[in-house]
Design an enzyme around this catalytic site. Sequence first.
Site, mmCIF file in Angstrom:
data_model
loop_
_atom_site.group_PDB
_atom_site.id
_atom_site.type_symbol
_atom_site.label_atom_id
_atom_site.label_comp_id
_atom_site.label_asym_id
_atom_site.label_seq_id
_atom_site.Cartn_x
_atom_site.Cartn_y
_atom_site.Cartn_z
ATOM 1 C CB ALA A 135 -0.936 -0.009 1.207
ATOM 2 C CE LYS A 136 6.737 4.602 3.018
ATOM 3 N NZ LYS A 136 6.226 5.841 3.525
ATOM 4 C CB ALA A 137 4.993 0.237 -3.031
#
Length: 189
Positions: free
Chosen positions: A69-71
């Site tokens: 999700a961060k990526a």
Amino acid sequence: MKELAALCEARGKRFIDAPVVYGASGAREGTLLSLCGGSEEDVERARPALMAYSRNVLRVGPVGAGQLAKACNNLLHWVHCVSNYETLLLAKRFGVDAQKMREVLLECPAFNLTLKRWDSTRFTWQEKDMDVTMDLAQQAGLVLPLAGQVDQLVKLFSADDVKALLYGPECSYLGVTVTPMGPDEGGLG
């Protein structure tokens, strides 16, 4: 994350991945958001500790999903940086103040949080972030041509470039110095 989770499990420990988004400004303003991968039970168990520094805790899926999700968030952020720059460069070239155009776009459907907070973007993590994205695409066997272009273009930006675009008399892009066109050149003003 899966390897770390397996090591923890082998030692009888629980594991979640919980990267944060909103960076240094989020830490200062108390707006960090934790994106978690792990079992629902483990994320809930860690929630009180995560809430000590996060405005919210979102479970995305199993272990690794928080990092994914961060990526995904970072990819969109850097896509926005490139598209914001090109958009405001077009306005500047036609003689419209780039900062004024930014203010107008913040009221339009083109609004994006990156554009709103662009003055605080330091352009310090783009290479690492895009390397992660491109590695994930490679692992998944995906062709992401836009991400590939953004990977190359965002490496050319710095905070000073954005400052020159928004507030300076000229700026540069892809090695070309850009100045506003006058009315006799086809500019708007």
